[in-house]
Design a protein around this motif. Structure first.
Motif: not given
Length: 404
Positions: A326-327, A329-334, A391-395, A399-404
């Motif tokens: 998830p982290g 995928q979030l980075l790529l999308n963001n 990204d909302g679903q990936l968030c 839950p611990d908000v881990n950054f890639a």
């Protein structure tokens, strides 16, 4: 392989750097940019494909950037893809996007084509004889990349292709196509295969006209493709497109697109700054104005932020084998969302800074008007709204908000 290593690979026979040596990657890209610049007025005015720039990509070997050196290519890296896309974007965003999307397709072939398709295609890519177009859009699916309604029928060792796509960048010029279709044994719309087809294996029909606000040279007409290909021209295996998209299509698209957008905005800022340093022009501007300087600062700030995020994502993609976390995928999308928004905003800041004459008129040497129109497409090119939903679903999965 590093850029230095890329520079040591075999150069095109008619190429040459200083003193007739092998041209560097930057020199190859600069050569394509020069050709694109010479043809820019025509391709922009007439909304036609930049054939001369493509011919120079062939000649310089850049179409084989990501093909391994052992297979005759330049053996380039993700960093090289980003660097070249930025260089081309400074001149024309359409040319940069055409190049970046071709590289995305070629990397899918490098990683997922099996024998005998791999042995057939890699030499063609390396020699510049294979320019690839992507056929992933489809009527009725609303931009859902991982879904296809067009059935791929298999019979007697062949695959039957009957596919309509509303947008195919460079499709009228492509030598080959990578096409998404519903797998032969699919039980759901998300069981999607990725199929390669030579142009000679298809009947290619275009419809409509291409008259967009920006990205005019991308020439992204609707196409209908029909024909049959051997069964071995499936990449990976049937139903593997989701894995290919997650490992290659998505990451390289977001990196390549963002690099093209950043290059376009950097080129715009550079042209503005050179204008302001021209003794004949700068007296028309109040260079001591706090508002003027703040607008320049904000433009540069936005670009520095995108550059930092782009390079961080580039390093992660180059070093990771599993990009599904998830982290990541979030980075790529963001990256895609941020680059689309901030590069457009940076150029808009410049329009406000220099005003009507050099910010809005088409004949200004800053070309801000063109850059702003081109960059307006960035948020729509795989919609930012759709990515925010993902990204909302990936968030919720992190839950611990881990950054890639």
């Amino acid at each position: 392989m590093t850029t230095a290593a890329v520079q040591k690979t075999k150069a095109p026979a008619d190429g040459g750097g200083p003193a007739g040596g092998t041209p560097s990657l930057a020199e190859r890209a600069a050569s394509v940019a020069r050709v694109a610049e010479q043809d820019l007025a025509r391709t922009e005015r007439d909304a036609v494909f930049p054939e001369q720039a493509l011919a120079e990509m062939r000649r310089t070997g850049l179409l084989g950037l990501l093909v391994p050196a052992a297979d005759g290519g330049l053996g380039g890296t993700v960093a090289d893809l980003v660097d070249v896309s930025m260089i081309l974007g400074r001149t024309d965003m359409s040319v940069a996007m055409i190049f970046a999307m071709h590289c995305q397709q070629s990397e899918a072939i490098v990683r997922y084509a099996s024998s005998p398709l791999r042995e057939e295609l890699l030499p063609l890519l390396a020699s510049g004889d294979l320019y690839l177009a992507s056929v992933t859009t489809e009527p009725g699916k609303g931009g859902h990349l991982f879904r296809s309604y067009a059935p791929l029928r298999e019979a007697g060792g062949t695959l039957e292709i009957d596919r309509t796509a509303p947008i195919v960048t460079g499709g009228t010029m492509a030598d080959g196509f990578l096409i998404t279709m519903r797998s032969p044994e699919a039980t759901a719309d998300h069981h999607v295969s990725l199929v390669y087809a030579h142009r000679r294996q298809l009947r290619v029909e275009s419809a409509g006209q291409w008259c967009p606000m920006g990205m005019r040279a991308s020439h992204s007409l609707p196409l209908t493709l029909t024909g049959t290909v051997p069964a071995h021209q499936v990449l990976g295996e049937h139903g593997a497109f989701h894995r290919i998209a997650q490992g290659v299509f998505g990451p390289l698209a977001h990196l390549g697109w963002s690099a093209a957008w950043l290059g376009t905005a950097c080129g715009a800022l550079s042209r503005v700054l050179h204008l302001l340093r021209d003794p004949k022009v700068r007296k028309r501007f109040d260079l001591g104005s706090e508002l003027f300087l703040t607008r320049l600062s904000r433009s540069r700030q936005r670009l520095d932020g995108v550059h930092a995020l782009l390079r961080r994502t580039q390093e992660l993609v180059a070093g990771e084998t599993d990009l599904s976390a998830p982290g990541i995928q979030l980075l790529l999308n963001n990256l895609k969302i941020t680059a689309a928004e901030e590069c457009h905003a940076a150029v808009n800041d410049l329009v406000d800074a220099v005003g009507l004459r050099h910010g809005y008129l088409q004949d200004s040497p800053t070309r801000l008007e063109k850059s702003l129109r081109d960059l307006r497409s960035a948020a729509l090119n795989y919609s930012n709204d759709r990515l925010h939903l993902a990204d909302g679903q990936l968030c919720l999965l992190d839950p611990d908000v881990n950054f890639a």
